[in-house]
Write a protein that holds these residues in place. Sequence first.
Motif, short mmCIF file in Angstrom:
data_model
loop_
_atom_site.label_atom_id
_atom_site.label_comp_id
_atom_site.label_asym_id
_atom_site.label_seq_id
_atom_site.Cartn_x
_atom_site.Cartn_y
_atom_site.Cartn_z
N THR A 72 0.68 -1.23 0.07
CA THR A 72 -0.08 0.04 -0.07
C THR A 72 0.84 1.29 -0.10
OG1 THR A 72 -0.04 0.16 2.49
CG2 THR A 72 -2.01 -1.03 1.14
N VAL A 135 -15.79 2.14 8.40
CA VAL A 135 -14.55 2.47 7.83
C VAL A 135 -13.81 2.82 9.41
CG1 VAL A 135 -12.98 4.65 7.05
CG2 VAL A 135 -15.26 3.91 6.31
N LYS A 140 -7.02 1.64 9.27
CA LYS A 140 -7.04 2.06 7.71
C LYS A 140 -7.56 0.78 7.03
CE LYS A 140 -3.36 5.52 7.31
NZ LYS A 140 -2.06 5.95 6.36
N ARG A 141 -8.98 0.61 7.57
CA ARG A 141 -9.25 -0.93 6.97
C ARG A 141 -10.84 -0.32 6.69
NH1 ARG A 141 -8.61 -5.16 10.97
NH2 ARG A 141 -10.05 -4.20 12.12
N LEU A 151 -8.79 -1.18 -0.78
CA LEU A 151 -8.68 0.12 -1.35
C LEU A 151 -7.27 0.68 -1.76
CD1 LEU A 151 -11.00 2.30 0.71
CD2 LEU A 151 -11.68 1.12 -1.29
N TRP A 156 -8.13 5.44 -0.79
CA TRP A 156 -8.34 5.46 0.78
C TRP A 156 -8.46 7.02 1.10
CZ3 TRP A 156 -9.82 3.45 5.00
CH2 TRP A 156 -9.64 4.34 6.28
N HIS A 157 -7.53 7.66 0.54
CA HIS A 157 -7.20 9.18 1.00
C HIS A 157 -8.33 9.78 0.75
CE1 HIS A 157 -5.27 12.41 2.53
NE2 HIS A 157 -4.87 13.02 1.14
N GLU A 160 -11.21 8.83 3.11
CA GLU A 160 -10.86 9.53 4.50
C GLU A 160 -11.17 11.00 4.75
OE1 GLU A 160 -7.09 9.53 7.53
OE2 GLU A 160 -6.77 9.51 5.63
#
Length: 238
Positions: A72, A135, A140-141, A151, A156-157, A160
Motif C-alpha cells: 500500500t 471505516v 485504515k480498513r 482500497l 483510501w485518502h 478518509e
Amino acid sequence: MSRILVVDDDPHLLRALTIALTARGHRTTAVPDATAALRAAATHAPDLAVIDLGLPDMDGINIIESLRGWSTAPIIVLSARHDETAKINALDAGADDYVTKPFGMGEFLARIRAALRRAAPAEEQPVVTTAAFTVDLAAKRVTTAAGETRLTPTEWHLLEILVRNPGRLVTQRQLLQEVWGPRYEKETNYLRVHLANLRRKLEPVPSRPHHLITEPGIGYRFVPGNPDDPGTPGTRDG
C-alpha cells in the motif's frame, strides 16, 4: 528516514533524484528498468515508489500493478506522457500521483513529503459505520457485508477526507489539492475515476449511491445515514 524506490531509464535523472532524496535523509534505491525494480522491491519493501512509465523492458504500469498486489506504499508516476489516457491508466492501476516531465525538483520533493505524510498513521481515528460499510480510520480498513475491502492508497485518502467531513460538501478543488496537489486543480477526471471505483467497492448499488454523493459540478459529500436507514440515493456521476 523513508526507503524510496526510484525507477527511470534516464541515468542523469536517476542521479539527480538520488542526490536530492539522499540529501533529505531518505534511503534511495535507484534502478533503470522494471526487472531491477521488482527485484529491489521484493528485497526491501519501499515506503514510497517513483516510477517512470516508459521503461526499456516493461511498461511502468506493470510495476504499479505488481506492487499493488501486496503493497500500500504511495506510488508517484514520473513520466513524459502528457495525455489523459496515460494518466487515467496509471491511476486506475493504483498510482497515487502523476507528475509530467519536465518538472520542478522543489515541487516534486514536496509531493513526496505529502505522500509520505498521508501514508503515516493519523491521530484521532474513529470508526465510522454506515448501512453499507464500516471505516476504521485507525486501522485504515474498510469492511462491507462481504468482508474487508481492499482500497488503493488514493481511494483510501479520498474516502478518509470525505468520512472526516460527514455531511459537508468537499469541493472538487479541495480534494484535488489535498490528494494530488495545486497543479491538478482542474483534473476532475481523476475524481470521477476514483469515486466510481469507491462506489463499485462500497455501495450496494453503485449507480444509486447512498453514502458517496456527487454534487454535480461542485464536489462530493459523505452521508453516513442511520445504519438501519441508508437514506435517499444520491447522484452517481460528475
